[in-house]
Write a protein that holds these residues in place. Sequence first.
Motif, mmCIF file in Angstrom:
data_model
loop_
_atom_site.group_PDB
_atom_site.id
_atom_site.type_symbol
_atom_site.label_atom_id
_atom_site.label_comp_id
_atom_site.label_asym_id
_atom_site.label_seq_id
_atom_site.Cartn_x
_atom_site.Cartn_y
_atom_site.Cartn_z
ATOM 1 N N UNK A 116 0.813 -1.213 0.000
ATOM 2 C CA UNK A 116 0.000 0.000 0.000
ATOM 3 C C UNK A 116 0.855 1.275 0.000
ATOM 4 N N UNK A 117 0.265 2.348 -0.509
ATOM 5 C CA UNK A 117 0.879 3.682 -0.510
ATOM 6 C C UNK A 117 2.179 3.721 -1.309
ATOM 7 N N UNK A 118 2.211 2.935 -2.365
ATOM 8 C CA UNK A 118 3.357 2.921 -3.274
ATOM 9 C C UNK A 118 2.830 2.785 -4.699
ATOM 10 N N UNK A 119 2.749 3.827 -5.447
ATOM 11 C CA UNK A 119 3.148 5.185 -5.078
ATOM 12 C C UNK A 119 2.110 5.867 -4.193
ATOM 13 N N UNK A 120 2.539 6.953 -3.552
ATOM 14 C CA UNK A 120 1.657 7.784 -2.744
ATOM 15 C C UNK A 120 1.459 9.109 -3.468
ATOM 16 N N UNK A 121 0.202 9.458 -3.700
ATOM 17 C CA UNK A 121 -0.113 10.733 -4.351
ATOM 18 C C UNK A 121 -0.438 11.779 -3.293
ATOM 19 N N UNK A 122 -0.242 13.063 -3.597
ATOM 20 C CA UNK A 122 -0.596 14.113 -2.642
ATOM 21 C C UNK A 122 -2.115 14.202 -2.475
ATOM 22 N N UNK A 123 -2.536 14.723 -1.345
ATOM 23 C CA UNK A 123 -3.972 14.838 -1.084
ATOM 24 C C UNK A 123 -4.665 15.700 -2.139
ATOM 25 N N UNK A 124 -3.912 16.567 -2.797
ATOM 26 C CA UNK A 124 -4.487 17.394 -3.860
ATOM 27 C C UNK A 124 -5.039 16.544 -5.003
ATOM 28 N N UNK A 125 -4.410 15.385 -5.247
ATOM 29 C CA UNK A 125 -4.861 14.488 -6.318
ATOM 30 C C UNK A 125 -5.933 13.536 -5.817
#
Length: 716
Positions: free
Chosen positions: A195-204
Motif C-alpha cells: 500500500x501507498x506505493x506510489x503515494x499521491x498528494x492529497x491534492x490528487x
Amino acid sequence: MSYDGVGPRAVTRSVAFLTAGALAVPLLTGCGSDEEPSKPLAGQDIALVARDKVADGGTLKWAVDAVPETLNTFQADADAGTTRVAQAVLPSMFRLDADGRPVANPAYLESAKVIETEPRQVVQYKLNQQAVWSDGREIGAADFVAQWRALSGKDSAYWTARNAGYDRIAKIERGANDLQVQVTFSRPYADWKSLFSPLYPKDVMGTPDAFNDGARRKLNVSAGPFRVGKVDTAKKDVVLTRNPRWWGEPAKLNEIVLHAVSRDKRAGALADGSVDLAEIDAAEAQRIGLAVSGKSGSPFQGSGKTSVKKLRSWALAHGFPSGKVKAGREKLAKAVTTYLKEQQELKDFDVRRSLEPAYTQLALNGASGPLTDERVRRAVARALDRDELARLVLTPLGLPAVPVGSHLALSGQPAYADGSGAVGGQDTKEAQALLADAGWVPGGPVKEPKKGEKAAGPESGDSGKKDEEKSEGGTDGEYIVGEDGKGKQHEGGEEGERHLAQEGKHGGAPGAYAPKGTAAPAAAPAAPLAKDGKPLALRFVLPSGPGSETLNTVAERIGAMLERVGIRSTITKVSDESYFKDHIASGDYDLALYSWPASAFPATDARPIYAKPVPSADGSVNVEQNYTRVGTDQVDQLFDQAAATLDEGEARSLIRKADARIWAAAGSIPLYQRPQLVGVRKNLVNAGAFGFQTPVYEDMGYLKKGAKVAPSPSHS
C-alpha cells in the motif's frame, strides 16, 4: 492484460515492470533450514558506477511505447509509461531490490512495521523528516488518509481500477507526531507493504474530480528526484525535470524525456539520436551487435554497383522486411544505404541483457470445447517440452534457458518453488493415456457436417471475421498482462511478450532467433484423435502485429509437440486491437500465449488471475482476470488464507500450495521468463536492463570524461 507491463492488479501497480513502488516492506523471513533460497536466473545488467563518476547535467531520452493517457497509476488506462513517471516523481514506501525482494525506501521511510495484531492489526509508518512535497508541505497522514478514501471502494465517484488492501483499512491516524502515521486494519492483511506505493498528494486524491481528471496530463505537486515538466502529445514526449525541493542525493541529469517510439522503429531512433535508451527486440539487439563488432558488411562493390539479386540476398540475410527485399533496385539500394548509415551510429550503443520480472504462459480455455475436460488440459501439459521451449527463446540471447516453475513467483523471490510436479513433465505416453481416458481415440470416425452446419474444428465460424487470418506460420505479437485489464503489445526481445526472439522474419538475419543447428521436432505425429464424430482440434489464437515473431515461433513448436500425441491445432492470427478484447477476455480461443508479471504480493495480486469464475446477478460469469476460466474453491481459500496471515513463512507455504493446485488444474502452463534486451548509449550509466530492481533515477547519467566502466559480468 497489459501486455506490456505489469501488474496483475487490474491496473497499475505500476506497470513498469513490477513496479517501482508498490513493493513491500521489510524483513522477509528467510527460508527454513531444509530449503535453499532461490536466486534470480539473471541479474540486472547496467553500467553500475559510483555517483562521483557521473557527470552533472544532460538529458536522457528514454523510449516508451506511448505517451501515457494518465499519470494516475490507479486508473484503468495507466500503462508502463505511467509507472515510469510515478517511479521518478512520487513517493513509494517500498521498492524492489535486485533479487526481486521488497525493501523499505529510506528516502521516505525511517521504518514501517506491525506494532499490534490484537484486537486489530496496526501498522506504524515513521516518515523521513526531510520528506516534503514540491510545494513545501510535509508528506504526512493527510496524504495517506486521502489515498485510502479514494481507493477504499466506498465512493463510486472515484474511477479507480483497484482497491485491494485499501478496502481492509478501518482508520488512519496521526501518531505521536507529524512524522508518524498509524494504519489500523479491519481484518488482517499480510500484503500491507504493497500500500501507498506510489503515494499521491492529497491534492490528487482528495476529491473525485481531482482523482478522475486532475492527474491525467499533469502533476502539479510531486516528491521525487524529478518532477513533471510537461506532457507534449504533439512531440510524443513526457518531460521530467530536476526537483529543486528533493532532499536526497540530487539527480545527476537535468531532464529525463520519455519519448514514444513504436517497437519496430527503435533501432532507427537510437541511430538518429531520438532516444538514448530503449527496450528492443532480438533482431535489433543483433543489429547493434553487428555494428559494434564491425561485421555489418556491405553489399556494394567498389563502383557502388551491385545487382538487385545480390542486394536482395544481402537484405534477406540482414533481416529486411519482405516488402523492402522485393522492392526495385533503386528503392532497395536506398534502404540498404540508410541501414548502413544507421549501423555506423549504432556503434555507440551496447545491448544490456537480463530477464524481466514476468513470464510467458500457454493459456488453455477451460470454459468451452475439449479443454473443459481437465484430462485433456493435463494431456496438453504433459505433451509440452518446456525445456525445449525455453531454449528456443532464451539460448540465442545468451540468457539462462530455465522453464518457469511457478505461476505465482519467479526464481529469486521468497515464494518461488517449482510446483510443476503437480501436473508432471513431458511424457507422450502419459498424455495419450489421459486423452484415451477422456474418450479421444486414434482414427475415430469423423462425421461430415450436415447441410447448413459448420464443420467441426478450430476454424469453425471464423471465415467471416476480417480481423483474423488462418495460418500455419507468420508472425504474431507478444503480450504481457497488466494491471489495467487491457492488453498491450510488446515486442521486446523475448516473447514479445514483449521481449522476443524468433526466427529470421521481420527484422532479423536467418538463424538470429533460434540456435544454429536447431532441428525441427523429429518425432512423427500421432494419428488424429476423435470423439463422438468430432476431431480433437484446437484453435490457437495469436496477435499479428510487428514484433510478434516469438509468439508465433513458440506456437508453431507447441503445435508440433501436440501433434505428437494426436492433438491438432490451427493458428489463427488476429489484429492487435482485437486480440485481448475480442478473444482472450471474451473467451474466444482454445490456446493462447501471453504474459503475466511476477508480483511481490501474490496473495493479493494473483488471486483475481486464478479465482474461480462465479455467476453474476445478471446471469453472466465474472471471471475477474482469470481468462482461462479454470479455478477451484480450494485455490481461492488458499489465497484468502495467505492474505490474512501475518506469519511470512506460513503465507509463503500457502502460496506454494495454491500454485501446486493451479498446476494440477492445468488452466495455464508457465513456459519461460521473458527476456529483457535494452539498447543503451555506451556512456550512459546506472541504466539498462534493470531486471527485478526498481531504477534509481537520481543516479542515472553520463559518464565523466576519463572515467571508466567495468565490463558487464553477463556478457562481453
